[in-house]
Design a protein around this motif. Structure first.
Motif, mmCIF file in Angstrom:
data_model
loop_
_atom_site.group_PDB
_atom_site.id
_atom_site.type_symbol
_atom_site.label_atom_id
_atom_site.label_comp_id
_atom_site.label_asym_id
_atom_site.label_seq_id
_atom_site.Cartn_x
_atom_site.Cartn_y
_atom_site.Cartn_z
ATOM 1 N N ASN A 131 0.678 -1.174 -0.039
ATOM 2 C CA ASN A 131 0.018 0.012 -0.122
ATOM 3 C C ASN A 131 0.938 1.232 -0.119
ATOM 4 O OD1 ASN A 131 -2.829 -0.960 0.435
ATOM 5 N ND2 ASN A 131 -1.741 -2.189 1.928
ATOM 6 N N THR A 165 -5.023 4.601 -3.297
ATOM 7 C CA THR A 165 -6.785 4.679 -3.234
ATOM 8 C C THR A 165 -7.040 5.784 -4.336
ATOM 9 O OG1 THR A 165 -6.472 6.329 -1.589
ATOM 10 C CG2 THR A 165 -6.780 4.310 -0.614
ATOM 11 N N ASP A 193 -7.076 0.747 -4.616
ATOM 12 C CA ASP A 193 -7.649 0.111 -3.574
ATOM 13 C C ASP A 193 -8.721 0.772 -2.924
ATOM 14 O OD1 ASP A 193 -7.550 -1.604 -1.275
ATOM 15 O OD2 ASP A 193 -5.808 -0.620 -0.512
ATOM 16 N N ASP A 194 -9.557 0.102 -2.221
ATOM 17 C CA ASP A 194 -10.944 0.614 -1.614
ATOM 18 C C ASP A 194 -11.627 1.043 -2.488
ATOM 19 O OD1 ASP A 194 -9.380 -0.070 0.553
ATOM 20 O OD2 ASP A 194 -8.860 1.995 1.353
HETATM 21 MG MG MG Z 1 -5.217 1.039 1.069
#
Ligand code: MG
Ligand code: C2E
Ligand code: MG
Ligand code: MG
Length: 304
Positions: A131, A165, A193-194
């Protein structure tokens, strides 16, 4: 995620009770020494193919165990690391640890028994996801740092996947587009992500050279009970496929959800149903005893 200015911080402190401000300050002080005191570690969570439950990759997830504060979840300490700028040092430590770990797995072989040729360890074929924080994304040195890291560790670029993100992309879409293009030129993989929790411009999504969308766990977790979550998950899968992306569902907590996602043509699954994020020795044990089904998870699925 809100950017915190000095003025906001002043307001924050005036509104918080003294107790909370002190707790926050203690955490910040402890976090400052966490790296050098070896209090940070990485856990890894498997990501599997929906078709056959094959281990495709692992996501590195940061853990902090403080002798003073106990174990603190990333949702609490990463925002502090971001506000204080510590995330740069922490983020580059995470990248380095992940690459070194991949290389160690590469060197593992399974003892296939006397007379048999040694076979590759299941973790020797995986990719590693890391991440990235907003501060790393806006760091002009990120690309050259990662390039140097790959050379130094011997990690092949295509086995490294970076997770970003939506808000990190959209807050400064033009800069992000250039940064992503430079990362892509190194050969690394990129995921959003997300997905679904931030805001994305579809026009930009098309321009970013992305490999995967990760459907946020808040939609996946309850999708069988909540028709709106199911509709959103289906829409994200359809959108991703239209753009030529692979879809990962995160937060898969039970078999029924895995089966429905597989039937919806979601390519990859991650969640507690398969495994929690694990320390290295436990992940290695998990990987050795995990049996790919060899057949689509969907076979038993019944779609309403
Ligand atoms: Mg993340
Ligand atoms: P993320 O990248 O979306 O990671 C997935 C989170 O969902 C992880 O939480 C994971 O433990 C959790 N999770 C996985 N499967 C399930 C499931 O089936 N059910 C539920 N309820 N949760 C599941 P974790 O480890 O607490 O990390 C939270 C967030 O902290 C991460 O979300 C990521 O945004 C951030 N983070 C973690 N490590 C790092 C890091 O090294 N650098 C940066 N910048 N952020 C990190
Ligand atoms: Mg992630
Ligand atoms: Mg996520």
């Amino acid at each position: 995620e809100a950017k915190t200015t000095g003025r906001d911080m002043a307001l924050f402190y005036s509104m918080e009770t003294d107790q909370r401000a002190v707790a926050r300050q203690t955490m910040e002080q402890q976090l400052r020494r966490a790296l050098e005191r070896h209090e940070l570690s990485l856990h890894y969570q498997p990501r599997l193919s929906a078709q056959g439950a094959q281990l495709l990759g692992v996501e590195a997830l940061l853990r902090w165990t403080s002798p003073v504060l106990g174990s603190i979840p990333p949702s609490e300490f990463i925002p502090i690391a971001e506000e204080t700028g510590m995330i740069r040092a922490i983020g580059s430590w995470v990248l380095q640890q992940a690459c070194e770990q991949w290389v160690r797995w590469q060197q593992l072989v399974l003892d296939a028994g006397v007379g048999d040729a040694a076979s590759l360890h299941p973790l020797a074929r995986v990719s590693i996801s890391v991440n990235l924080s907003a501060a790393q994304m806006s760091d002009p040195a990120l690309v050259t740092d990662i390039e140097a890291l790959l050379l130094r560790t011997g990690m092949p670029a295509h086995r490294l996947e970076l997770e970003i993100t939506e808000s990190q992309l959209m807050d400064n879409a033009h800069a992000a587009e250039q940064q992503l293009a430079a990362l892509k030129a190194l050969g690394v993989q990129l995921s959003i992500d997300d997905f679904g929790t931030g805001y994305s411009s579809l026009a930009y999504l098309k321009r970013f050279d992305i490999d995967r969308l990760k459907v946020d766990k808040s939609f996946v977790r309850d999708m069988l009970a909540n028709p709106a979550d199911m509709a959103i998950t289906r829409a994200i899968i359809a959108l991703g496929h239209t753009l030529g992306l692979r879809i990962v569902a995160e937060g898969v907590e039970d078999l029924a959800t895995a089966q429905v996602l597989s039937a919806l043509d979601c390519e990859e699954l991650q969640g507690y149903h398969f495994s929690r994020p694990l320390p290295v020795p436990e992940l290695e044990a998990w990987a050795c005893q995990h049996q790919p089904s060899g057949a689509p998870v969907r076979e038993a699925a019944v779609l309403a």
